[in-house]
Scaffold this active site. Sequence first.
Site, mmCIF file in Angstrom:
data_model
loop_
_atom_site.group_PDB
_atom_site.id
_atom_site.type_symbol
_atom_site.label_atom_id
_atom_site.label_comp_id
_atom_site.label_asym_id
_atom_site.label_seq_id
_atom_site.Cartn_x
_atom_site.Cartn_y
_atom_site.Cartn_z
ATOM 1 N N GLY A 161 0.687 -1.025 0.082
ATOM 2 C CA GLY A 161 -0.148 -0.012 -0.049
ATOM 3 C C GLY A 161 0.946 1.062 -0.105
ATOM 4 N N HIS A 170 -5.230 0.821 7.459
ATOM 5 C CA HIS A 170 -3.780 1.375 7.484
ATOM 6 C C HIS A 170 -3.498 2.701 6.504
ATOM 7 C CE1 HIS A 170 0.952 0.808 8.094
ATOM 8 N NE2 HIS A 170 0.564 1.791 7.182
ATOM 9 N N GLU A 171 -4.035 2.576 5.378
ATOM 10 C CA GLU A 171 -4.059 3.868 4.285
ATOM 11 C C GLU A 171 -4.868 4.816 4.458
ATOM 12 O OE1 GLU A 171 -1.251 3.385 2.792
ATOM 13 O OE2 GLU A 171 -0.853 1.123 3.045
ATOM 14 N N HIS A 211 -3.607 6.883 7.296
ATOM 15 C CA HIS A 211 -2.583 8.058 6.780
ATOM 16 C C HIS A 211 -3.074 9.108 6.166
ATOM 17 C CE1 HIS A 211 1.447 6.089 6.795
ATOM 18 N NE2 HIS A 211 1.083 5.092 6.113
ATOM 19 N N CYS A 240 5.210 -0.223 7.885
ATOM 20 C CA CYS A 240 4.989 0.915 7.193
ATOM 21 C C CYS A 240 6.182 1.511 6.581
ATOM 22 C CB CYS A 240 4.736 2.222 8.247
ATOM 23 S SG CYS A 240 4.182 3.679 7.386
ATOM 24 N N LEU A 241 6.025 1.769 5.161
ATOM 25 C CA LEU A 241 7.334 2.212 4.569
ATOM 26 C C LEU A 241 7.782 3.419 5.025
ATOM 27 C CD1 LEU A 241 5.738 1.528 1.055
ATOM 28 C CD2 LEU A 241 7.216 0.012 2.338
ATOM 29 N N GLN A 292 2.540 10.064 2.009
ATOM 30 C CA GLN A 292 3.825 9.412 2.319
ATOM 31 C C GLN A 292 4.756 9.966 1.258
ATOM 32 O OE1 GLN A 292 1.971 5.189 2.561
ATOM 33 N NE2 GLN A 292 3.735 5.239 4.041
HETATM 34 O O1 K1U Z 1 1.425 2.424 3.936
HETATM 35 C C1 K1U Z 1 2.504 1.688 4.026
HETATM 36 O O2 K1U Z 1 3.454 2.070 4.885
HETATM 37 C C2 K1U Z 1 2.599 0.567 3.108
HETATM 38 C C3 K1U Z 1 2.542 -0.700 4.042
HETATM 39 C C4 K1U Z 1 1.217 -1.273 4.258
HETATM 40 C C5 K1U Z 1 0.958 -2.036 5.239
HETATM 41 C C6 K1U Z 1 1.654 -3.523 5.416
HETATM 42 C C7 K1U Z 1 1.245 -4.150 6.533
HETATM 43 C C8 K1U Z 1 0.020 -3.965 7.011
HETATM 44 C C9 K1U Z 1 -0.753 -2.846 6.855
HETATM 45 C C10 K1U Z 1 -0.311 -2.038 5.796
HETATM 46 C C11 K1U Z 1 3.801 -1.844 3.562
HETATM 47 O O3 K1U Z 1 3.401 -2.225 2.561
HETATM 48 S S1 K1U Z 1 4.801 -2.311 4.658
HETATM 49 C C12 K1U Z 1 5.753 -3.520 3.607
HETATM 50 C C13 K1U Z 1 5.038 -4.903 3.428
HETATM 51 O O4 K1U Z 1 3.827 -5.170 4.234
HETATM 52 C C14 K1U Z 1 5.270 -5.691 2.493
HETATM 53 C C15 K1U Z 1 6.585 -5.548 1.792
HETATM 54 C C16 K1U Z 1 6.902 -6.542 0.798
HETATM 55 C C17 K1U Z 1 6.141 -7.706 0.739
HETATM 56 C C18 K1U Z 1 4.766 -7.915 1.550
HETATM 57 C C19 K1U Z 1 4.677 -7.010 2.224
HETATM 58 ZN ZN ZN Z 2 2.163 3.064 6.299
#
Ligand code: K1U
Ligand code: ZN
Length: 173
Positions: free
Chosen positions: A46, A137-138, A141, A95-96, A51
Amino acid sequence: MTLRPILIHPDPRLKKVCAPVAAVTPEIGALAEDMLHTMYDAPGIGLAAPQIGVMQRIFVMDCVKDEGAAPRPMVLLNPEITWSSDERSTYEEGCLSIPEEYANVTRPAKVRMAWLGLDGKRQEEEFDGLWATCAQHELDHLNGKLFIDHLGPIKRQLITRRMEKLKREKARP
Ligand code: K1U
Ligand code: ZN
């Protein structure tokens, strides 16, 4: 398509409530493409506009995880939750904007969300599993809320201090 730099917590832009998208324009279409490109590159499931420093109510997600399965990129403008389940689920979120930090967050297990699509039409869908977790989660944000805001103050401060240190180290020549 452009890869956009992702803001790292703490950053005041990640704490602000975003403004609704006023109209679906070619610029919004280009922004959505950049966001999907940036999300897949990260990699993530996401990405919300704040972000990348864009203070508008738009997020993208694709929670298809199986190798070989067709991707399902989604772009949601002005998303709203229209229903959430009483049932809760706990997922270890990341979270990125808070790299390499993970914590359990409990949220409604299912949500129904309505949004405006890039075609200008209102859409509505029920999400469950990882899709429901990611959509919430999004949406957080877009309202200036991070997953660490669901944790107690001690864990939140600990993670914030680690992020401040990471940013100081990254800024060093
Ligand atoms: O919003 C963001 O920061 C993105 C975030 C979204 C998210 C992850 C986990 C639970 C809820 C929301 C991410 O994508 S973190 C990275 C991640 O989860 C991932 C990365 C590579 C492969 C699979 C997952
Ligand atoms: Zn996030």
